[in-house]
Design a protein around this motif. Structure first.
Motif: not given
Length: 60
Positions: A45-60
């Motif tokens: 769960s923590r790994a997925c949330l970290g990857l999701q946050a990284a993708d969100r930062r990359r898209l912004l």
């Protein structure tokens, strides 16, 4: 289910090979049966949330 059954029929062999008391091995496997899935779920769960946050930062 089959892994639990195989691991239960192999406990005496494991305790003999590694020179661990049979009762200690039984209690450790009982704890691991409940603790390992809990830890694996939270780590994933923590790994997925970290990857999701990284993708969100990359898209912004």
């Amino acid at each position: 289910m089959y892994a639990v059954l195989l691991l239960s029929g192999g406990q005496d062999v494991l305790s003999y090979v590694f020179h661990i008391p049979f009762e200690l091995l039984t209690y450790c496997l009982r704890v691991a049966l409940f603790l390992v899935p809990f830890v694996a779920y939270h780590a994933t769960s923590r790994a997925c949330l970290g990857l999701q946050a990284a993708d969100r930062r990359r898209l912004l």
